[in-house]
Design an enzyme around this catalytic site. Sequence first.
Site, PDB file in Angstrom:
ATOM      1  N   ASP A 134       0.684  -1.250  -0.110  1.00 53.54           N
ATOM      2  CA  ASP A 134       0.018   0.174  -0.060  1.00 53.54           C
ATOM      3  C   ASP A 134       0.811   1.257   0.084  1.00 53.54           C
ATOM      4  O   ASP A 134       1.928   1.085   0.287  1.00 53.54           O
ATOM      5  CB  ASP A 134      -0.778   0.116   1.127  1.00 53.54           C
ATOM      6  N   LYS A 135       0.522   2.374  -0.381  1.00 46.57           N
ATOM      7  CA  LYS A 135       1.172   3.470  -0.579  1.00 46.57           C
ATOM      8  C   LYS A 135       1.642   4.015   0.824  1.00 46.57           C
ATOM      9  O   LYS A 135       2.730   4.250   0.580  1.00 46.57           O
ATOM     10  CB  LYS A 135       0.133   4.750  -0.945  1.00 46.57           C
TER      11      LYS A 135
END
Length: 321
Positions: A134-135
């Site tokens: 995920d970012k």
Amino acid sequence: MFNFSSLYEERLDALLSEILKQSRSQISKIIKDNCVCVNGKNITKNSFKIKLRDEIFITLPKIQKPSQNYALDFDIEILYEDEDILILNKNPNLVVHGATSVKEATLVDWLLSRGYALSNLNGEYRAGLVHRLDKGTSGAIVIAKNNQAHQFLANQLLDKSMGRIYIALCDLALKENKMSNEKAIIRCPNNRLKKITTNDIFHPSAKNAKTDFLNLLHSQNCALIAAKLYTGRTHQIRVHLADFNRYILGDQLYGYKGKIKYNRVMLHAYLIYFVHPKTQELMFIKAPIFDDFSQILEENFNKGEVDEKISLNYLKCCFDF
């Protein structure tokens, strides 16, 4: 480029998914992009019936440098590199790959800007990516430089011989020292950005998931928790922790309500282990913790205790790998 003959009759997308060890959705994209020929004829239907001894020819798309001129004003630490694979320590708040909604430079952009040869099994946007983060999540990520290495590593993800250990800073310690969550995950009906667990394994969008959790340390302000992934669903650790009413610092999407605000979710892919695609050596790669995560550790825990709890020997003993 692949060329082979079918040994049995099956749908085209199902057969290619099994042979290439890729998801049906990714195979569907390859087929629709006119990359597949059967007996010399381009096929664009997923449901095309393959007959015994049909000759299938696949030309995977070439990886192009991104057309967008987003600023590449960052660097990424290389943890390991050889002619087949690259292990990076992904920065916090760095998007891994592009999409129509992404308006910033990505990890894949960084790889392409430096001229890396990458596998193209996952297409242009996900060039080289064996898995993703995920970012907001930082830490170890595996990049395949060629399709043979990619397929070998992807197989390890499927048979669970590739392992990933994460560490997270949470608002509270787990109720038990070691816990496991095996609930399936679906999209939240009220918020398309979120996932939730379900006990309905027959739900049409349910995806099986399993995470083991371990208490490492806790203070009055937070807890340090380790998590071992057996599957790789979107937001899996965050969803499974929320199911225990435990929330990662900074994770407002899943329920963190602390007074202190953080600019990302305090989740770090700390350790990854796998068998090297060429040497067959079992490798253990640890990703150094970033400063924002380290600062919270220093404010709440003794360095010696932290080092002991996140040591390879301790984690191997607790998670039995």
